[in-house]
Design a protein around this motif. Sequence first.
Motif, PDB file in Angstrom:
ATOM      1  N   ASN A 161       0.823  -1.204   0.000  1.00  0.00           N
ATOM      2  CA  ASN A 161       0.000   0.000   0.000  1.00  0.00           C
ATOM      3  C   ASN A 161       0.858   1.256   0.000  1.00  0.00           C
ATOM      4  OD1 ASN A 161      -1.850   2.182   1.296  1.00  0.00           O
ATOM      5  ND2 ASN A 161      -3.235   0.503   0.769  1.00  0.00           N
ATOM      6  N   ASP A 162       0.430   2.246  -0.772  1.00  0.00           N
ATOM      7  CA  ASP A 162       1.135   3.534  -0.850  1.00  0.00           C
ATOM      8  C   ASP A 162       1.368   4.134   0.537  1.00  0.00           C
ATOM      9  OD1 ASP A 162       1.875   4.111  -3.405  1.00  0.00           O
ATOM     10  OD2 ASP A 162       0.111   5.306  -3.900  1.00  0.00           O
ATOM     11  N   ARG A 163       0.424   3.904   1.433  1.00  0.00           N
ATOM     12  CA  ARG A 163       0.517   4.514   2.770  1.00  0.00           C
ATOM     13  C   ARG A 163       1.360   3.703   3.741  1.00  0.00           C
ATOM     14  NH1 ARG A 163      -4.647   4.206   4.763  1.00  0.00           N
ATOM     15  NH2 ARG A 163      -5.286   2.886   3.041  1.00  0.00           N
ATOM     16  N   ARG A 168       7.293  -0.521   2.622  1.00  0.00           N
ATOM     17  CA  ARG A 168       8.078  -0.235   1.417  1.00  0.00           C
ATOM     18  C   ARG A 168       9.568  -0.184   1.745  1.00  0.00           C
ATOM     19  NH1 ARG A 168       4.459   3.923   0.759  1.00  0.00           N
ATOM     20  NH2 ARG A 168       6.135   5.467   0.728  1.00  0.00           N
ATOM     21  N   ASP A 178      11.052  -0.912  -6.695  1.00  0.00           N
ATOM     22  CA  ASP A 178       9.752  -0.349  -7.059  1.00  0.00           C
ATOM     23  C   ASP A 178       9.623  -0.344  -8.578  1.00  0.00           C
ATOM     24  OD1 ASP A 178       7.599   1.449  -7.634  1.00  0.00           O
ATOM     25  OD2 ASP A 178       7.797   2.264  -5.618  1.00  0.00           O
ATOM     26  N   ALA A 181       3.090   1.748 -10.180  1.00  0.00           N
ATOM     27  CA  ALA A 181       1.843   1.798  -9.419  1.00  0.00           C
ATOM     28  C   ALA A 181       0.884   0.697  -9.858  1.00  0.00           C
ATOM     29  CB  ALA A 181       1.178   3.149  -9.591  1.00  0.00           C
ATOM     30  N   PRO A 189      -4.396   2.698  -3.619  1.00  0.00           N
ATOM     31  CA  PRO A 189      -3.248   2.553  -4.516  1.00  0.00           C
ATOM     32  C   PRO A 189      -2.097   1.773  -3.877  1.00  0.00           C
ATOM     33  CG  PRO A 189      -4.059   4.814  -4.539  1.00  0.00           C
ATOM     34  CD  PRO A 189      -4.775   4.116  -3.427  1.00  0.00           C
ATOM     35  N   GLN A 190      -1.451   0.953  -4.707  1.00  0.00           N
ATOM     36  CA  GLN A 190      -0.346   0.114  -4.263  1.00  0.00           C
ATOM     37  C   GLN A 190       0.904   0.430  -5.087  1.00  0.00           C
ATOM     38  OE1 GLN A 190      -1.169  -2.966  -2.093  1.00  0.00           O
ATOM     39  NE2 GLN A 190      -2.948  -1.673  -1.753  1.00  0.00           N
ATOM     40  N   ARG A 191       2.065   0.088  -4.521  1.00  0.00           N
ATOM     41  CA  ARG A 191       3.306   0.069  -5.280  1.00  0.00           C
ATOM     42  C   ARG A 191       3.671  -1.372  -5.580  1.00  0.00           C
ATOM     43  NH1 ARG A 191       3.781   4.475  -7.739  1.00  0.00           N
ATOM     44  NH2 ARG A 191       5.924   3.837  -8.280  1.00  0.00           N
TER      45      ARG A 191
END
Length: 199
Positions: A161-163, A168, A178, A181, A189-191
Amino acid sequence: APRRRRPPRAESVAGARRWVHEPELGLLDAVPPDERGRLLAAALRLRLGPGQEEFVPPAADVVAAAHADPGRHLLVARPPGGDPVALGVLHPGGAPAEVAALLDGVAPDDVVLFRGFLVDVAAQGGGVGSRVVRDLPGAVAALAALRGRTAPYEALVLTVNDRNAAGRRAYARAGLHDRGAYLGGSAGPQRVMARALAI
């Protein structure tokens, strides 16, 4: 009465937790059935930390999804002779098409998706997550052998998750890069993070 197994022991070093015995990663498919049942029962007791349910399903959901889909293979991390401190799933061919498209032309069947990863709240902060992810290529190779593949899998991928900034960072420290997206995640949204496996 059967003897209870001791929980993994940690010691504090300069304010950080370090495991006395590094967890070992293993596929439940490769464990004898009686031992598999015991490890599975222990894995179901793993607990998430506050707020983590936003990013990770509970252990019971991870296990139920794996039992419902024979393509998903459960793996656990545990100290030698101890109970699991982490749980995850290797899912060959399970990456969504939008994710596989970010992997430089690797065929979807040659991609292994790592999903449903959680570390017990009592084991967090000691590097267990990074150690598990660093050891994933060996687990993927073991899965290829277990499934009788004549060629190795080519890529390992996951979405985060982006958050989830801590996640990450941990994946990057473990050698994942990475790749872009992915907007298909149920929690936003995910990476896409991945690493090549084939030499």
